[in-house]
Design a protein around this motif. Sequence first.
Motif, PDB file in Angstrom:
ATOM      1  N   VAL A  10       0.645 -32.482 -45.649  1.00 32.16           N
ATOM      2  CA  VAL A  10       0.822 -32.672 -44.201  1.00 32.16           C
ATOM      3  C   VAL A  10       2.074 -31.982 -43.656  1.00 32.16           C
ATOM      4  N   ALA A  11       3.046 -31.702 -44.515  1.00 31.27           N
ATOM      5  CA  ALA A  11       4.313 -31.119 -44.046  1.00 31.27           C
ATOM      6  C   ALA A  11       4.117 -29.813 -43.270  1.00 31.27           C
ATOM      7  N   PRO A  12       3.272 -28.849 -43.749  1.00 27.64           N
ATOM      8  CA  PRO A  12       3.084 -27.599 -42.984  1.00 27.64           C
ATOM      9  C   PRO A  12       2.440 -27.845 -41.615  1.00 27.64           C
ATOM     10  N   ILE A  13       1.575 -28.862 -41.530  1.00 30.43           N
ATOM     11  CA  ILE A  13       0.927 -29.173 -40.249  1.00 30.43           C
ATOM     12  C   ILE A  13       1.954 -29.757 -39.285  1.00 30.43           C
ATOM     13  N   LEU A  14       2.738 -30.719 -39.775  1.00 37.86           N
ATOM     14  CA  LEU A  14       3.706 -31.413 -38.914  1.00 37.86           C
ATOM     15  C   LEU A  14       4.884 -30.518 -38.520  1.00 37.86           C
ATOM     16  N   LYS A  15       5.082 -29.457 -39.268  1.00 37.59           N
ATOM     17  CA  LYS A  15       6.156 -28.516 -38.932  1.00 37.59           C
ATOM     18  C   LYS A  15       5.933 -27.916 -37.552  1.00 37.59           C
ATOM     19  N   PRO A  73       0.993 -32.261 -28.011  1.00 34.95           N
ATOM     20  CA  PRO A  73       0.939 -30.799 -28.209  1.00 34.95           C
ATOM     21  C   PRO A  73       1.956 -30.360 -29.264  1.00 34.95           C
ATOM     22  N   THR A  74       1.684 -29.240 -29.877  1.00 33.47           N
ATOM     23  CA  THR A  74       2.639 -28.655 -30.822  1.00 33.47           C
ATOM     24  C   THR A  74       3.801 -28.044 -30.032  1.00 33.47           C
ATOM     25  N   ALA A  80      -4.272 -28.824 -31.272  1.00 28.52           N
ATOM     26  CA  ALA A  80      -4.832 -29.012 -32.617  1.00 28.52           C
ATOM     27  C   ALA A  80      -4.381 -27.862 -33.496  1.00 28.52           C
ATOM     28  N   ILE A  81      -4.266 -28.147 -34.786  1.00 34.51           N
ATOM     29  CA  ILE A  81      -3.791 -27.157 -35.754  1.00 34.51           C
ATOM     30  C   ILE A  81      -4.882 -26.927 -36.804  1.00 34.51           C
ATOM     31  N   LEU A  90      -2.517 -34.756 -33.498  1.00 32.20           N
ATOM     32  CA  LEU A  90      -1.494 -35.795 -33.692  1.00 32.20           C
ATOM     33  C   LEU A  90      -1.475 -36.762 -32.505  1.00 32.20           C
ATOM     34  N   MET A  91      -1.372 -38.049 -32.831  1.00 34.85           N
ATOM     35  CA  MET A  91      -1.315 -39.114 -31.816  1.00 34.85           C
ATOM     36  C   MET A  91      -0.231 -40.106 -32.219  1.00 34.85           C
TER      37      MET A  91
END
Length: 350
Positions: A10-15, A73-74, A80-81, A90-91
């Motif tokens: 999940v780290a690359p997504i949350l980055k 949003p990112t 969305a990623i 993400l929510m």
Amino acid sequence: MSETNQLQKVAPILKHYGIKPHFVESFQKVKRIYSDKGVFALKKISPKQGTDFIKHIQYLYQKGFNRIIPIYPTLDGRYAIMNGKSLYYLMPWLPNEIKEDRHEIHQQMFRELARLHTLSVREVTINKEEKSEHYENTIREWETENEFLEGFLEQCEGKWYMSPFELLFCLYYHDMSQALRFSTNKFKEWYETTKDDEKARVVLAHGKLSTEHFLYDDRGYGYFTNFENSKQGSPMHDLLPFLSRTLNTYPKSNEECVDWIYTYFKYFPLKDDELNLLLSYFAYPHGLISIIEEYYKTPNRHERKYVQKLQREYWHLKNTEYIVMRIDEIERQKRLEKEAQAQAQSQSDT
């Protein structure tokens, strides 16, 4: 998957959100993320669902419907990623510590569903030829199923010894035929009153209505989640699947369910033709007919298994029958009261 592997995944997504995860818990397609910026929910969906899902969420926000769990949003503005073959969004993680009883939860959910439909309702042009074709095909299909049931009944009654399933079917046949007749009459009423209409109402249907997808924040406000199956269509697309699942129990007079429906009608009243169509589809005994057809076509069947299936579907039919008859009765009483008021007004004017 180990905690370290989950964090690495999940780290690359949350980055993309500027978030550093500390701990991850998995709940099927949702992951609860404990991070340096709070607790979040990370949801995985298929790319096919992504485009319409984001579009529908944004549409509802623009219409002023805010009882949706926010989608963050990112850092560069995306909602969305793409990671691997899946999309992630993400929510906030809602505590969902429900203080209300079951009835109040459903009441609030149906109020918000009615608001969602009210804010998203619009008229669309309909093809009268396609409508006529749908009507004729449906009536033909229902007549064929009715003929099958009549033929199976005759076959069963012609035997010296019926199987347990056949005996049960004969006992249930009268209720099934009543449901078929009611459904067909309501469907014909709907068509006769709308066959010349060029417009029909559509709403943005949630697509997977459930109390599991209506979550509460720490202030006690309820929010819809899981809009991946949302689509433009009839309000029935939300109401019928939910009601069908709710009534899939042992037989009981479910007056609570009638209250939920009329909570919805209070904030989003259906037109007479829409209600006729709803009652027609709702009352039709699809489950019973499919079990009987399956039994008829299956050689070397497991009798007890089919008897149990038939009995469960019959319970569903009786639960549905109660709701349908209550709605029909309430609406008939409303019409009588309106006629009496109109007559009294007419007499006072003269």
